[in-house]
Design an enzyme around this catalytic site. Sequence first.
Site, PDB file in Angstrom:
ATOM      1  N   LYS A  37       0.828  -1.228   0.000  1.00 31.24           N
ATOM      2  CA  LYS A  37       0.000   0.000   0.000  1.00 31.24           C
ATOM      3  C   LYS A  37       0.846   1.255   0.000  1.00 31.24           C
ATOM      4  CE  LYS A  37      -0.632   0.321   4.988  1.00 31.24           C
ATOM      5  NZ  LYS A  37      -1.545   0.294   6.105  1.00 31.24           N
ATOM      6  N   LYS A  39       5.349   1.737   0.033  1.00 36.96           N
ATOM      7  CA  LYS A  39       6.567   1.583  -0.775  1.00 36.96           C
ATOM      8  C   LYS A  39       7.182   0.229  -0.490  1.00 36.96           C
ATOM      9  CE  LYS A  39       7.834   6.447  -0.512  1.00 36.96           C
ATOM     10  NZ  LYS A  39       8.651   7.405   0.230  1.00 36.96           N
ATOM     11  N   GLY A  41       9.916  -2.359   0.444  1.00 41.62           N
ATOM     12  CA  GLY A  41      11.028  -2.110   1.370  1.00 41.62           C
ATOM     13  C   GLY A  41      10.506  -1.918   2.789  1.00 41.62           C
ATOM     14  N   VAL A 180      15.961  -1.208  21.891  1.00 40.56           N
ATOM     15  CA  VAL A 180      16.886  -0.895  20.797  1.00 40.56           C
ATOM     16  C   VAL A 180      16.587   0.473  20.179  1.00 40.56           C
ATOM     17  CG1 VAL A 180      17.745  -1.649  18.559  1.00 40.56           C
ATOM     18  CG2 VAL A 180      17.127  -3.340  20.266  1.00 40.56           C
ATOM     19  N   HIS A 447      45.585  -9.463  12.870  1.00 36.56           N
ATOM     20  CA  HIS A 447      46.024  -8.481  13.859  1.00 36.56           C
ATOM     21  C   HIS A 447      46.460  -7.201  13.149  1.00 36.56           C
ATOM     22  CE1 HIS A 447      47.872  -6.964  17.510  1.00 36.56           C
ATOM     23  NE2 HIS A 447      48.952  -6.651  16.792  1.00 36.56           N
TER      24      HIS A 447
HETATM   25  C1  LIG Z   1      13.370   2.842  14.039  1.00 33.72           C
HETATM   26  C2  LIG Z   1      13.557   1.400  13.666  1.00 33.72           C
HETATM   27  C3  LIG Z   1      14.823   0.892  13.492  1.00 33.72           C
HETATM   28  C4  LIG Z   1      14.996  -0.437  13.127  1.00 33.72           C
HETATM   29  N1  LIG Z   1      16.269  -0.907  12.969  1.00 33.72           N
HETATM   30  C5  LIG Z   1      16.453  -2.194  12.621  1.00 33.72           C
HETATM   31  C6  LIG Z   1      17.754  -2.684  12.397  1.00 33.72           C
HETATM   32  O1  LIG Z   1      18.738  -1.955  12.496  1.00 33.72           O
HETATM   33  N2  LIG Z   1      17.904  -3.988  12.041  1.00 33.72           N
HETATM   34  C7  LIG Z   1      16.828  -4.819  11.931  1.00 33.72           C
HETATM   35  O2  LIG Z   1      17.022  -5.985  11.623  1.00 33.72           O
HETATM   36  N3  LIG Z   1      15.567  -4.378  12.134  1.00 33.72           N
HETATM   37  C8  LIG Z   1      15.362  -3.083  12.467  1.00 33.72           C
HETATM   38  N4  LIG Z   1      14.084  -2.621  12.626  1.00 33.72           N
HETATM   39  C9  LIG Z   1      12.966  -3.571  12.488  1.00 33.72           C
HETATM   40  C10 LIG Z   1      12.620  -3.832  11.017  1.00 33.72           C
HETATM   41  O3  LIG Z   1      12.367  -2.615  10.376  1.00 33.72           O
HETATM   42  C11 LIG Z   1      11.427  -4.752  10.939  1.00 33.72           C
HETATM   43  O4  LIG Z   1      11.684  -5.914  11.680  1.00 33.72           O
HETATM   44  C12 LIG Z   1      11.106  -5.163   9.507  1.00 33.72           C
HETATM   45  O5  LIG Z   1      10.858  -4.042   8.725  1.00 33.72           O
HETATM   46  C13 LIG Z   1       9.894  -6.087   9.490  1.00 33.72           C
HETATM   47  O6  LIG Z   1       9.598  -6.446   8.179  1.00 33.72           O
HETATM   48  P1  LIG Z   1       8.119  -6.906   7.794  1.00 33.72           P
HETATM   49  O7  LIG Z   1       8.167  -7.252   6.351  1.00 33.72           O
HETATM   50  O8  LIG Z   1       7.627  -7.904   8.740  1.00 33.72           O
HETATM   51  O9  LIG Z   1       7.197  -5.622   8.022  1.00 33.72           O
HETATM   52  P2  LIG Z   1       7.263  -4.154   7.435  1.00 33.72           P
HETATM   53  O10 LIG Z   1       8.636  -3.769   7.084  1.00 33.72           O
HETATM   54  O11 LIG Z   1       6.508  -3.313   8.402  1.00 33.72           O
HETATM   55  O12 LIG Z   1       6.477  -4.258   6.061  1.00 33.72           O
HETATM   56  C14 LIG Z   1       5.119  -4.441   5.980  1.00 33.72           C
HETATM   57  C15 LIG Z   1       4.647  -3.832   4.687  1.00 33.72           C
HETATM   58  O13 LIG Z   1       3.286  -4.165   4.490  1.00 33.72           O
HETATM   59  C16 LIG Z   1       2.614  -3.058   3.968  1.00 33.72           C
HETATM   60  N5  LIG Z   1       1.187  -3.199   4.302  1.00 33.72           N
HETATM   61  C17 LIG Z   1       0.625  -3.246   5.535  1.00 33.72           C
HETATM   62  N6  LIG Z   1      -0.701  -3.419   5.425  1.00 33.72           N
HETATM   63  C18 LIG Z   1      -0.966  -3.489   4.113  1.00 33.72           C
HETATM   64  C19 LIG Z   1      -2.149  -3.645   3.368  1.00 33.72           C
HETATM   65  N7  LIG Z   1      -3.365  -3.757   3.955  1.00 33.72           N
HETATM   66  N8  LIG Z   1      -2.081  -3.675   2.018  1.00 33.72           N
HETATM   67  C20 LIG Z   1      -0.883  -3.541   1.378  1.00 33.72           C
HETATM   68  N9  LIG Z   1       0.267  -3.378   2.050  1.00 33.72           N
HETATM   69  C21 LIG Z   1       0.217  -3.360   3.384  1.00 33.72           C
HETATM   70  C22 LIG Z   1       3.267  -1.864   4.651  1.00 33.72           C
HETATM   71  O14 LIG Z   1       3.081  -0.664   3.906  1.00 33.72           O
HETATM   72  C23 LIG Z   1       4.722  -2.315   4.681  1.00 33.72           C
HETATM   73  O15 LIG Z   1       5.427  -1.869   3.559  1.00 33.72           O
HETATM   74  C24 LIG Z   1      13.873  -1.281  12.954  1.00 33.72           C
HETATM   75  C25 LIG Z   1      12.577  -0.769  13.102  1.00 33.72           C
HETATM   76  C26 LIG Z   1      12.417   0.569  13.441  1.00 33.72           C
HETATM   77  C27 LIG Z   1      11.022   1.101  13.578  1.00 33.72           C
END
Ligand SMILES: Cc1cc2nc3c(=O)[nH]c(=O)nc-3n(C[C@H](O)[C@H](O)[C@H](O)COP(=O)(O)OP(=O)(O)OC[C@H]3O[C@@H](n4cnc5c(N)ncnc54)[C@H](O)[C@@H]3O)c2cc1C
Length: 470
Positions: A37, A39, A41, A180, A447
């Site tokens: 919905k 971007k 990534g 974190v 080293h």
């Molecule tokens: C500030 C911060 C720093 C972080 N730093 C790290 C780090 O250094 N290292 C690390 O490993 N992790 C880090 N994380 C955690 C990491 O970002 C998440 O664990 C990871 O993004 C999870 O991936 P995901 O695919 O489960 O969910 P998300 O990345 O949240 O992706 C879910 C996607 O689904 C889409 N979506 C949701 N609902 C719908 C819908 N109804 N229809 C269509 N699309 C939808 C969303 O737009 C989103 O793009 C950090 C998180 C934050 C907030």
Amino acid sequence: MAEGGHYDIVILGGGSGGYACALRAAEFGKRVALIEKDKVGGTCLHRGCIPTKALLHAAEVADSARESEKFGVRTSFEGIEMPSVLSYQQGVVERLWKGLQGTLAGRKVDVIYGDGRLASPTSVTVNGATYTGDHVVLASGSEPRSLPGLELDGERIISSDDALRLDRVPSSVIILGGGVIGVEFASVWRSFGAAVTIVEMAPQLLPLEDEGSAKVLQRVFRRRGIGFELGTPFQSVSYTDTGVAVTLGNGKQLEAELLLVAVGRGPVSAGLGYEENGVTVTRGFVEVNELCQTPVPTISAVGDLVAIPGIAHPQLAHVGFAEGIMVAERLGGLDPRPIDYDGVPRITYSEPEVASVGITAVQAEQRGISVVEVNYPLGGNGKSVILGTQGQAKVIAEAPSTPGGQPGRVLGVHLVGSRVGELIAEAQLIFNWDAEPDDVAALIHPHPTQSEIIGEAHLALAGKPLHFHA
Ligand SMILES: Cc1cc2nc3c(=O)[nH]c(=O)nc-3n(C[C@H](O)[C@H](O)[C@H](O)COP(=O)(O)OP(=O)(O)OC[C@H]3O[C@@H](n4cnc5c(N)ncnc54)[C@H](O)[C@@H]3O)c2cc1C
């Protein structure tokens, strides 16, 4: 853009978990629809890992400029220009985002933009069109959450999403939550010149990390002028003329320009049709087994969205990648192994960094395992002394089964110090390959590098210390 249609796999959410699943499934020749919905990534690329690490890098540059005289380099630190920092941060994100879109297109993944909803165990609706799949993977991720009654206004009471968009350095910040995300923002803002106080209910910062690592972090943070209130719950917040006033459970009042709420992230699942289609949802999290299967045979779920009963499921991008890949391989007819969540490396990218893999000595005791441990101080490591960092490398292993024998499997590696995050990659190989200290002691470390702390700690555990003395 595709207008509905049938695919082998329909993935709802294009973050780390969803896009990793799409990329791997495409390698098996699967036809994949990735529904997003916002971007591709997701959180990691646009609101998490990448933008925060760009800020942390800018913070490191600021610290280097400020402290350069220590190394005989004359320079002057004149301040932070936040709009320029943000444009550097955005440049990094845009470049990676473009690369990811290219990779998805190159693997012929159909990315469908729009708000998706699970309509049946084999279909998702988006913008009025229906995408059916032999299999559906839920990967809708997570979003910042708050405490009951604590409303985020995006201006003075903010989430990490708001913090990443802030175009000024606040004069002072209270950070609610010493996990974190809270610790990383504390580190950035302090390096940028803000007065920072962290409020954490647990008795230590980074409550999930080894107590010894947290103690070192707290010592260094104290020296850096980062304040923290530990073991104290948040009670209330009110607005002042210039910012916010926070009252803690112990009656203390703190004032600052901003309050960052970093108390964890909640699942994105409300209203998406999950429960209606037979998926088990507990407190918003989709329950899966160790292979990321839901009770509905055609539905899997991965990433921040999921909970696995009996397992502390880490919300990390590389966990999302691993689960997405595992599901794709399972659907591709392979027989992937479940993920060992103890073996997931964890890094907090603050200054100093905290990194770990495996379990702590306390967890080992809770599991009835006797351990031996070595705690190698960074003060004995040439490269760390050159960098001017303090910290330690703690390695724990199963206690020898016979008196005077060699320790067994390495059970945990816990590091703290500048730049130690990169070292956890070696530690995770040691842990996940069931290595014993004696195996690692035989390997040569270059080293002078910080990687020697891994070698030295294992040499000491194997009974043949080089520079280590207890
Ligand atoms: C500030 C911060 C720093 C972080 N730093 C790290 C780090 O250094 N290292 C690390 O490993 N992790 C880090 N994380 C955690 C990491 O970002 C998440 O664990 C990871 O993004 C999870 O991936 P995901 O695919 O489960 O969910 P998300 O990345 O949240 O992706 C879910 C996607 O689904 C889409 N979506 C949701 N609902 C719908 C819908 N109804 N229809 C269509 N699309 C939808 C969303 O737009 C989103 O793009 C950090 C998180 C934050 C907030």
